[in-house]
Each structure stands twice: as C-alpha cells, then as structure tokens.
Design an enzyme around this catalytic site. Structure first.
Site, PDB file in Angstrom:
ATOM      1  CD  GLU B  66      -2.608  -1.165   2.635  1.00  0.00           C
ATOM      2  OE1 GLU B  66      -3.765  -1.611   2.603  1.00  0.00           O
ATOM      3  OE2 GLU B  66      -2.061  -0.750   3.668  1.00  0.00           O
ATOM      4  CG  ASP B 237      -4.670  -4.196   9.525  1.00  0.00           C
ATOM      5  OD1 ASP B 237      -4.961  -5.303   9.043  1.00  0.00           O
ATOM      6  OD2 ASP B 237      -3.526  -3.884   9.851  1.00  0.00           O
TER       7      ASP B 237
END
Lengths: 355, 355
Positions: B66, B237
């Site tokens: 990410e 998450d």
C-alpha cells in the site's frame, strides 16, 4: 526476480545520482536507452498482465506530486515524481523522481533508486519505441522544439533506435539551444540550430515537442505539420498543459499509452471524450496497425505511464548486478525473531549501537 | 518546514533502521511515543486542512502493498507499507514500511526514513490518544490479546499517556507471551500472563486486540466484554480481516479514523454501510463527545490512517535536527543549470566520478 537473501534482509540496493551517472557512462547513454527500450517493448507486449491505475496526484498551486504504482503480479514498482514548472527559476529541477521495486510475494523492497535521470532515459526510450512503429520509413531528420532537460536524451534515443542522423533545434530561449548544440557536438548527429518554430520543423520527418510551461500553449500550429510526418508530443502531460493546436489532432492518427490517463493529461484533453485513439501496446503486440500510409500524420500523445517506469526499474535491477554502482541501504527492520521488534530496539543499546 | 538549502539540493536526510533505534534509545521509547502522540493530537485538531484519500492498495494472494499519501498543503507525506501474514513463517516481518516527507512548494523530498519501527510507535501513540478520550476514568489495567510485534509499544504508550499500571497478556503462542513478559520486565508495569482469552480480559478497563491472521477471526466474543470497557482493536485492518464478534460492535459506541477507509478495512466491515460511527478527530477537536457514561462500551476501530504517519514523520523531522542520527542520501539530480541534465551526466566522466 530473486527475493532477498537471509542474512541481509535489512539491506536494499540503492542507486544514488552519482552511481546512476557512473552506470550510464559505463554502459553508454545510447546503449542504456536501447536496453530500456527493449524492456519497454517486452513489457508492452504483455500489457494485460499489469495492474493499471492512473497516477495518484496531489495538486497544489505551484505544481503536482504524483505516485505511479504498477505490478505484474510478481514484481511491484512505483515512482514518486513532482512537476513544478516554477522551480527552474529558483535553480531547482522542474521534475525530480525516485522509485522502488518490490517483491509481490513478500512485500520486501528489492531496489531503491534516483529516477530523475532514469526517467529522462525511459521517456526517450518510450518515444523512440513509439516512433519505431509510427514514424515514416527511413526517417532521418527530427525537429526538436524545446531544448530543455529532455532534449539530448531524446535525440540520442532516436539516433540509436530509429536511425535519425540530423536534429533541428529550436527553443524560445537561445541559451537552451546553445546548451543542446554543445552537448550534442560529438554525438555523431548533424545538429542544426534554427530561429523559429516554423524553420525548425521544415523538412523534418519527425517533430518532437518537449516544452515545459504549465499552460495550454500552441507550440505547433496546423500549417506547420505536413503529410507523412510523425509527431512525438511529450511536453503536454497534465490537465491544462498542452502543446499542439487542436486542428493538428483532428488530422492525425493518435496513439496513446493508457487512454483513461491520456484523456485527462494529454493533448487529447482538447478533444471529445470519445475521439478515437489507438493504444500503443496493441501496435507493439501486433494487434493493431501503426502507420499505414506515407501521407498519414501519426501522433504519439505521450504523458508517461507507470509501466514504462517499471520497465526502467527492471532494466536497472539487472544492470547493477555485479557492478559497484549501488550502495546497500539499511531500510528494513530485521529482528532475529520477527515478532520481537521491541526487543531489537531495546538490545540496540547493549550491542553498542548507541555511542 | 524549511526548504532545502542551495548547495546540497541533491541530499535528502535518511533515517536508517540503525539510526532509528539509536534515536529512540536516545530520546526514550515512552518519551518518543508521547511526542508522536502530541503531534497526532495537534494534527487531528486541524483534520480538515488535510488532503484525504483512502490508501492505494495492490493486493495479491500473499498479501498487500500500500501507498498512503496525504498533504496539508505545505508538506506532503507518504508511507509505503506491506502486509504479508505468511512472512513470519519465513523469518520475515509481516509489516515493513518506509516513508517520505516532501515540500509541497517545490516537490523536493525533505526526509526519507525507515518506518517499520516508526509505524509501531505511531500506532501505539494513536491507540493511546484515542483511549485518552474514550477509556473509563482512572483506567489502570489493560488486557492485551496478541503479543506480537506491536504488543510492547502499545503497553508503554498506554502507560505513558493513559496511566495504565498493569497489563494482562495472552497469545495463542506462549512463546510470543514469553517474549513480551521478558521485554516488559523492567518497564515499571505489572505484567500478568494469562492462559486464555477469557482470563486475559477479566477485570480489565481496556482491552487491546492486536492479532495478525489475515482472516475473519473472533478473538473477542460478546460475553467477554463488560459494561464500561474500552476496546482498542488494532489487528483488523484489511478486507476479510477482523477480530471482534459482530455482537460486540452492536453494543459499542464506535470511533474511527476515516470512515470511508474503516468501512472497508475495519471491524465495521461486518456492519451495514450506514451504521453510525463517530470520527475520532471530532472528539479530539471538541466537536463531538467521546465517553459519556461509566457503563458505555467504547470501541476504537483502528486501521491506521495516512495523517498518523504524517504526524510521525513531522515529529521525526524535528527530532533528528541537531543529532547525528541520519545520513544524507544523494537522491536528487542537481545540475548547475536545471535544464542541463544531460551535461551533468556527461561531465561526471571528466570530474573523475567514473573510475
């Protein structure tokens, strides 16, 4: 791609600006551009295997900062690049960049590198690859409007890959042309300086526009472009920044990298959303035809796409192997026991890491 | 933020893993977490001045890579972070990260740093800041389910910022608990090891869940959570990764960082899209109330947001000034004349840069 080896998991090869220059000179500018071009052609042929997203841009009134990620499922790459046209006046680069390759299987970085210079090489390589498929046969003369940081790399790429033997230069700032003439004097190219846009493009087989103003400019007007020419338009690369008069676009067959991005950032932002364009990768892969006649005007509306950076990073990753043109950067925490991050920090005191 | 000074435009301060450890030990773990927490509180109060985008994720079957960018209009920051739960089995970190600050006005990087360790500190700081506003008054006992890489940092953050004096530990792998007990033995905390989830949470004012499996797990069931407790859920998450039974969520007042991201990645991915949640920044800014009663169950559904990394980077940028805990990285091409990138490369040969 090999994954990092046990024992040096914390270290990531880093190519500094100094090492990039050494590497380029050791390989040769034209040879390195040709190597990147070969990697781009190979990656464009397998275009559909890549994750493609438009770049992630953060705009401000002074410029833009962008992240350009892509992945082929095995290797992930991204580039950080800024574009700040006002920087030149402050003695700074308009564009600076750095980039990274990582292993998709582990998420661990494989390579970290400067990309300001590497981007100039990959942009030149991409332009020349496009021209290889789109320019008129036996093109020898290229006009170059805009003689800034990209100019010499473009000239050498077209010499190495397309067989260009003459460049005709023009810039609104004669100092920029002085610089390009000086830098190209031993290149083997015939270098002709000209005094206007019009004079520059006269008799050219290929026209490259690489100006840097962040505005809609008209570097080329319709009367300046003749039948059979190929236009390599690399300066128009963000919303509100174009170089060509719209009428040229309407007469041209237009080839682009990634339509969703080019329609926002390229010359074709001046056209309707459904104006027909061809994807360059399809031409390279043999799915669509490139140039089909001697009178056709072809236009490569280049904005730069993440896969080109990926190709350049892949090339670099191979090229530095066995050389000394990189450092090992202590970028990744590597505790003996992966869950003991805190213990690693705590023990740093005992191992004398702290003076 | 000061911009780079002329004469060293090519150099970017770099904090290696080794220097990060030295810096932390020189400042003190609790003091550094408290410093980052203060920066987070300050930045959350001006939440609306930030560019906010959900992270840019590249998913694969093994994990995710990410990019998390943000900007306040003056400074730009981003973090690269991977999440690969299988890595631990191969002796690699589940999460590694690095990050960058840049000047929005010029696009030039100001700081490049390891963030694997820094992320653990900022996650702990964020959790403790949330608990400062949400936990029951005079909370002293925290249960910690999951004793991996985050555990000790969380424990010390809650000690420093919330006044916790006792931690109760449980992990399905007793070796992880051994490690945490050992690491916390001189921390000033009373450390109690327990033998089950149920025993762990017994009598706790705060429950922290930080497990790492990439799957929907049920670390906490409804019967384990009592009136008045605060839950700090940091392990869930990403899509498909949760830790709490849905019934707990339905009994709790839920506080989140950035709703568009948390609805995809957090515990609340189990709930309807319009389930009411409160934004933590509004509580910190005094716009909304946090805890309103002694019997209320509060839940911080934490997934980690780019602004927290920005705060940590800002803190670090100040903290390294005047220290020797950074190197200068030759990351940016800096030609004498900005348009003469090619000339710079060419002249590298003459200046002896190439052996």
């Amino acid at each position: 791609m090999t994954t990092p080896q046990k024992g040096n998991l914390n270290l990531v090869p880093f190519v500094s600006v100094d090492n990039m220059m050494k590497l380029i000179l050791s390989i040769g500018v034209e040879e390195m551009i040709a190597g990147i071009a070969a990697q781009i052609e190979s990656d464009f042929k397998r275009w559909e295997s890549f994750d493609k997203t438009a770049r992630v841009a953060s705009h401000s009134k002074e410029g833009v900062i962008e992240l350009m990620p892509t992945s082929d499922g095995e290797v992930y790459g991204f580039k950080y690049v800024n574009g700040h046209p006002k920087n030149t006046k402050e003695g700074l680069q308009t564009v600076t960049a750095f980039g990274l390759l990582a292993d998709v299987g582990t998420g661990y970085p494989l390579l970290f590198t400067e990309m300001t210079i590497l981007t100039a090489l990959r942009t030149a390589a991409m332009s020349a690859v496009a021209a290889k498929y789109l320019a008129p046969k036996d093109a020898k003369i290229m006009a170059m409007i805009g003689n800034g940081a990209q100019c010499e790399f473009q000239a050498l790429a077209f010499k190495a890959i397309c067989g260009i033997d003459t460049v005709r230069l023009y810039d609104i700032d004669p100092v920029a042309t002085d610089k390009a003439v000086f830098n190209l004097k031993d290149s083997g190219l015939t270098v002709i300086r000209t005094n206007s846009h019009q004079e520059c493009v006269s008799g050219a087989d290929i026209i490259t526009t690489c100006t840097a103003d962040k505005q809609c400019a008209t570097i080329l007007t319709d009367n300046m472009v003749g039948a059979g020419q190929h236009i390599n338009a690399i300066g128009g690369d963000c919303p509100g920044k174009t170089e060509l008069h719209k009428d040229i676009l309407l007469r041209s067959d237009i080839f682009v990298e990634y339509p969703p991005q080019t329609r926002v950032e390229g010359e074709i932002q001046q056209l309707k959303e459904d104006h027909p364009v061809k994807e360059l990768w399809k031409v390279i892969a043999g799915i669509e035809q490139g140039r089909t006649s001697d009178t056709q005007i072809t236009l490569f509306d280049s904005v730069g796409f993440a896969i080109e950076d990926f190709s350049a990073l892949r090339y670099l990753y191979s090229a530095i192997k066995g050389t000394e043109f990189f450092d090992n950067l202590d970028m990744l925490a590597d505790p003996d026991e992966p869950r003991d991050l805190y213990g690693m920090v705590r023990r740093a005191a005992k191992t004398g890491a702290v003076a």
